[in-house]
Motif scaffolding. Structure first.
Motif, PDB file in Angstrom:
ATOM      1  N   SER A  83      43.384  52.366  55.966  1.00 43.94           N
ATOM      2  CA  SER A  83      42.950  50.991  56.218  1.00 43.94           C
ATOM      3  C   SER A  83      41.765  50.725  55.300  1.00 43.94           C
ATOM      4  O   SER A  83      40.602  50.831  55.697  1.00 43.94           O
ATOM      5  CB  SER A  83      42.558  50.796  57.680  1.00 43.94           C
ATOM      6  OG  SER A  83      42.146  49.465  57.909  1.00 43.94           O
ATOM      7  N   HIS A 107      45.181  47.498  52.526  1.00 45.75           N
ATOM      8  CA  HIS A 107      46.102  47.868  53.591  1.00 45.75           C
ATOM      9  C   HIS A 107      45.361  47.990  54.914  1.00 45.75           C
ATOM     10  O   HIS A 107      44.187  48.363  54.946  1.00 45.75           O
ATOM     11  CB  HIS A 107      46.796  49.203  53.285  1.00 45.75           C
ATOM     12  CG  HIS A 107      47.424  49.271  51.947  1.00 45.75           C
ATOM     13  ND1 HIS A 107      48.222  48.273  51.435  1.00 45.75           N
ATOM     14  CD2 HIS A 107      47.358  50.219  50.967  1.00 45.75           C
ATOM     15  CE1 HIS A 107      48.635  48.603  50.228  1.00 45.75           C
ATOM     16  NE2 HIS A 107      48.120  49.779  49.916  1.00 45.75           N
ATOM     17  N   ILE A 111      50.802  51.967  53.307  1.00 49.98           N
ATOM     18  CA  ILE A 111      51.942  51.318  52.652  1.00 49.98           C
ATOM     19  C   ILE A 111      53.200  51.529  53.479  1.00 49.98           C
ATOM     20  O   ILE A 111      53.573  52.666  53.787  1.00 49.98           O
ATOM     21  CB  ILE A 111      52.150  51.881  51.237  1.00 49.98           C
ATOM     22  CG1 ILE A 111      50.918  51.632  50.369  1.00 49.98           C
ATOM     23  CG2 ILE A 111      53.402  51.281  50.587  1.00 49.98           C
ATOM     24  CD1 ILE A 111      50.952  52.356  49.036  1.00 49.98           C
ATOM     25  N   ALA A 112      53.859  50.439  53.830  1.00 47.94           N
ATOM     26  CA  ALA A 112      55.138  50.535  54.541  1.00 47.94           C
ATOM     27  C   ALA A 112      56.263  50.681  53.518  1.00 47.94           C
ATOM     28  O   ALA A 112      56.377  49.884  52.595  1.00 47.94           O
ATOM     29  CB  ALA A 112      55.361  49.282  55.388  1.00 47.94           C
ATOM     30  N   GLU A 113      57.075  51.709  53.675  1.00 43.22           N
ATOM     31  CA  GLU A 113      58.211  51.952  52.779  1.00 43.22           C
ATOM     32  C   GLU A 113      59.471  51.386  53.442  1.00 43.22           C
ATOM     33  O   GLU A 113      60.112  52.047  54.261  1.00 43.22           O
ATOM     34  CB  GLU A 113      58.366  53.443  52.493  1.00 43.22           C
ATOM     35  CG  GLU A 113      57.181  54.060  51.769  1.00 43.22           C
ATOM     36  CD  GLU A 113      57.139  53.712  50.285  1.00 43.22           C
ATOM     37  OE1 GLU A 113      58.064  53.022  49.797  1.00 43.22           O
ATOM     38  OE2 GLU A 113      56.172  54.142  49.618  1.00 43.22           O
ATOM     39  N   VAL A 114      59.796  50.152  53.101  1.00 42.49           N
ATOM     40  CA  VAL A 114      60.880  49.425  53.758  1.00 42.49           C
ATOM     41  C   VAL A 114      62.166  49.568  52.952  1.00 42.49           C
ATOM     42  O   VAL A 114      62.200  49.267  51.755  1.00 42.49           O
ATOM     43  CB  VAL A 114      60.522  47.935  53.921  1.00 42.49           C
ATOM     44  CG1 VAL A 114      61.657  47.173  54.591  1.00 42.49           C
ATOM     45  CG2 VAL A 114      59.226  47.792  54.721  1.00 42.49           C
ATOM     46  N   ASP A 207      54.541  46.361  58.762  1.00 43.31           N
ATOM     47  CA  ASP A 207      53.812  47.617  58.706  1.00 43.31           C
ATOM     48  C   ASP A 207      53.306  47.977  60.104  1.00 43.31           C
ATOM     49  O   ASP A 207      53.442  47.209  61.064  1.00 43.31           O
ATOM     50  CB  ASP A 207      52.661  47.535  57.716  1.00 43.31           C
ATOM     51  CG  ASP A 207      51.619  46.504  58.113  1.00 43.31           C
ATOM     52  OD1 ASP A 207      52.014  45.432  58.619  1.00 43.31           O
ATOM     53  OD2 ASP A 207      50.415  46.764  57.929  1.00 43.31           O
ATOM     54  N   SER A 209      50.455  48.021  61.360  1.00 40.77           N
ATOM     55  CA  SER A 209      49.405  47.170  61.919  1.00 40.77           C
ATOM     56  C   SER A 209      49.959  45.875  62.482  1.00 40.77           C
ATOM     57  O   SER A 209      49.238  45.146  63.177  1.00 40.77           O
ATOM     58  CB  SER A 209      48.356  46.843  60.855  1.00 40.77           C
ATOM     59  OG  SER A 209      48.847  45.898  59.916  1.00 40.77           O
ATOM     60  N   GLU A 238      53.153  48.764  47.460  1.00 40.74           N
ATOM     61  CA  GLU A 238      51.801  48.434  47.905  1.00 40.74           C
ATOM     62  C   GLU A 238      51.522  46.937  47.920  1.00 40.74           C
ATOM     63  O   GLU A 238      50.505  46.487  48.459  1.00 40.74           O
ATOM     64  CB  GLU A 238      50.755  49.154  47.037  1.00 40.74           C
ATOM     65  CG  GLU A 238      50.726  48.736  45.576  1.00 40.74           C
ATOM     66  CD  GLU A 238      51.624  49.563  44.677  1.00 40.74           C
ATOM     67  OE1 GLU A 238      51.321  49.658  43.472  1.00 40.74           O
ATOM     68  OE2 GLU A 238      52.626  50.111  45.182  1.00 40.74           O
ATOM     69  N   ARG A 244      57.234  39.477  50.562  1.00 40.24           N
ATOM     70  CA  ARG A 244      55.928  39.101  51.077  1.00 40.24           C
ATOM     71  C   ARG A 244      55.801  37.592  51.116  1.00 40.24           C
ATOM     72  O   ARG A 244      56.556  36.862  50.453  1.00 40.24           O
ATOM     73  CB  ARG A 244      54.799  39.674  50.226  1.00 40.24           C
ATOM     74  CG  ARG A 244      54.522  38.906  48.941  1.00 40.24           C
ATOM     75  CD  ARG A 244      53.286  39.402  48.228  1.00 40.24           C
ATOM     76  NE  ARG A 244      52.124  39.386  49.086  1.00 40.24           N
ATOM     77  CZ  ARG A 244      51.037  40.127  48.887  1.00 40.24           C
ATOM     78  NH1 ARG A 244      50.990  40.945  47.844  1.00 40.24           N
ATOM     79  NH2 ARG A 244      50.014  40.050  49.705  1.00 40.24           N
ATOM     80  N   LYS A 257      52.251  40.898  53.887  1.00 44.35           N
ATOM     81  CA  LYS A 257      53.161  41.792  53.167  1.00 44.35           C
ATOM     82  C   LYS A 257      54.221  42.340  54.109  1.00 44.35           C
ATOM     83  O   LYS A 257      54.057  42.332  55.326  1.00 44.35           O
ATOM     84  CB  LYS A 257      52.368  42.937  52.537  1.00 44.35           C
ATOM     85  CG  LYS A 257      51.397  42.474  51.460  1.00 44.35           C
ATOM     86  CD  LYS A 257      50.706  43.615  50.759  1.00 44.35           C
ATOM     87  CE  LYS A 257      49.662  44.279  51.605  1.00 44.35           C
ATOM     88  NZ  LYS A 257      48.855  45.265  50.839  1.00 44.35           N
ATOM     89  N   TRP A 258      55.326  42.819  53.525  1.00 40.98           N
ATOM     90  CA  TRP A 258      56.445  43.374  54.283  1.00 40.98           C
ATOM     91  C   TRP A 258      56.860  42.373  55.382  1.00 40.98           C
ATOM     92  O   TRP A 258      57.082  42.733  56.539  1.00 40.98           O
ATOM     93  CB  TRP A 258      56.067  44.725  54.888  1.00 40.98           C
ATOM     94  CG  TRP A 258      55.415  45.635  53.889  1.00 40.98           C
ATOM     95  CD1 TRP A 258      56.008  46.226  52.809  1.00 40.98           C
ATOM     96  CD2 TRP A 258      54.046  46.036  53.854  1.00 40.98           C
ATOM     97  NE1 TRP A 258      55.096  46.974  52.106  1.00 40.98           N
ATOM     98  CE2 TRP A 258      53.879  46.874  52.719  1.00 40.98           C
ATOM     99  CE3 TRP A 258      52.937  45.784  54.657  1.00 40.98           C
ATOM    100  CZ2 TRP A 258      52.659  47.446  52.382  1.00 40.98           C
ATOM    101  CZ3 TRP A 258      51.720  46.357  54.322  1.00 40.98           C
ATOM    102  CH2 TRP A 258      51.597  47.172  53.202  1.00 40.98           C
TER     103      TRP A 258
END
Length: 422
Positions: A83, A107, A111-114, A207, A209, A238, A244, A257-258
């Motif tokens: 964070s 972040h 980082i979310a890996e989608v 993500d 969060s 990232e 996004r 994002k994501w």
């Protein structure tokens, strides 16, 4: 050109030297290469051997001699890098486009890996038909390309109480500028059918969060994009891959994002990121609410603490960036003496709304110390304020939305330092 009488005020950690020039052009100068320079007269090693072939670097990378041009963080700013934030190396760049690999990161849960095949975007709430889109569904809507800056509201936040971080990468590096490709959020909302009492949207990220921000419907229907590419290629992980939200001119935390969900409601949600965070705390303890727009701002990127003058006296090029969330930047002023005398800089490159603008100022440096500042004017007539002018209105409790004028002190050897003259 505007002038003021007397020296600018100074306070703690602010610096002023009596040896500063009073203004005007410097004496012309330059250097010539000595006769017999081997760098030009002798055949260099790279001209004597065959280089790598076309398949050696399937995805192009910068030269090995540019390996120092990277994003950097400040470890003590946050408790954990998951964070946290790193910073764009503004002092190493030119023009207005930020390379994808150098765009700063912020972040809240890493980082979310989608997986794109499993990506879904839901629109629900006060709509006639709740709907879910795949990535391929989104790409079938009319696409648009726009160049916008993205700036974190906390950019320059450490500078509220005085000069702190020694480098424009760290004072101003939570900003980048890229071309986004995507579809209008308006098209997606129209497909779902917004009800008449739908006045707000809540954007939610995928993500850990579950980042959420409330956005007024007027903005959502105006220029917001649901983007899946930046600078022509897919978003980087990232930066929110595969999708996004883009909220032009408004603080970066709203560019979720994501992006996984858009909920339509009749009032703002007042979640964490728009109450305890991303509000401007005033001197009396009250907080400014919904300070979305990023006001006009500028910074000299060269010379600066990470980019000193190394050529000595003579012809010198000052360059920097300016931007505004309310339009374009038709003019930037530069001062060499801490605000006593201002000269108009030369704007160069595209001038686009809510985008970075590049400016230059050339002069002959005679080796005397400098106090460098830049001052942006945006297309609404707003002029970038000094830090003291901001403090008179907001105090020093805030860490957000600091668009005050930045000062670099350059000594007689060309080394630069972050100081404050307000």
């Amino acid at each position: 050109m505007t002038e003021s009488n007397g020296p600018p005020p100074t306070t703690r950690r602010r610096f002023l030297t009596a040896s500063l020039l009073a203004g005007g052009a410097m004496a012309a100068g330059g250097r010539a290469q000595a006769a017999g320079d081997p760098a030009i007269l002798e055949v260099q090693p790279w001209a004597q051997v065959l280089g790598e072939g076309v398949d050696a670097r399937p995805y192009g990378t910068p030269s090995q001699f540019e390996s120092h041009v990277v994003r950097r963080n400040v470890p003590w700013l946050t408790a954990d890098p998951i964070s946290s934030v790193n910073f764009t190396p503004l002092h190493e760049l030119d023009g207005i486009i930020t390379p994808n690999g150098l765009c700063f990161e912020r972040h809240h849960a890493g980082i979310a890996e989608v997986e794109p095949a499993q990506y879904r975007l839901m629109i629900n709430g006060l709509v006639e038909k709740p709907i879910v889109f795949t990535l391929e569904d989104l790409k079938r809507f009319p696409r648009e390309n726009h160049i916008y800056f993205l700036e974190c509201a906390a950019n320059s936040g450490m500078e509220w109480r005085g000069a702190q971080l020694n480098g424009c990468q760290f004072t101003h590096g939570m900003v980048h500028n890229v071309m986004y490709t995507g579809v209008r959020l308006r098209h997606l909302l129209e497909r779902a059918g917004v009800r008449t009492n739908g006045k707000w949207v809540l954007a939610e990220g995928a993500d850990a969060s579950a980042m959420t921000r409330s956005i007024p419907m007027e903005k959502a229907l105006d220029d917001c994009l649901v983007a899946f590419k930046m600078n022509g290629e897919a978003l980087r992980p990232e930066q929110g891959y595969p999708v996004r939200l883009v909220v032009p001119g408004w603080e970066g935390n709203m560019w979720v994002k994501w992006l996984r969900r858009i909920e339509v409601g009749d009032e703002p949600w007042h979640h964490r990121e728009e109450t305890s965070k991303y509000t401007d705390l005033l001197a009396d303890g009250r907080a400014r609410r919904f300070t979305w727009v990023m006001d006009a701002k500028s910074v000299i990127t060269n010379p600066s603490p990470q980019a000193p003058i190394t050529h000595g006296r003579g012809h010198t090029v000052i360059t920097g960036l300016a931007w505004s969330g309310r339009g374009t930047i038709p003019r930037v002023d530069v001062t060499l003496d801490g605000g006593k005398n201002w000269r108009q800089a030369r704007m160069d490159g595209p001038s686009l709304p809510m985008s970075l603008h590049r400016f230059y100022f050339e002069f002959d440096w005679d080796g005397r110390p400098l106090l460098l500042q830049s001052r942006a004017h945006d297309s609404t007539g707003y002029v970038q304020p000094t830090k003291d002018e901001l403090r008179q209105v907001r105090g020093e409790n805030s860490i957000y939305h600091n668009n005050g004028i930045q000062t670099w002190y350059v000594n007689e050897k060309g080394a630069a330092e972050n100081v404050e003259v307000s």
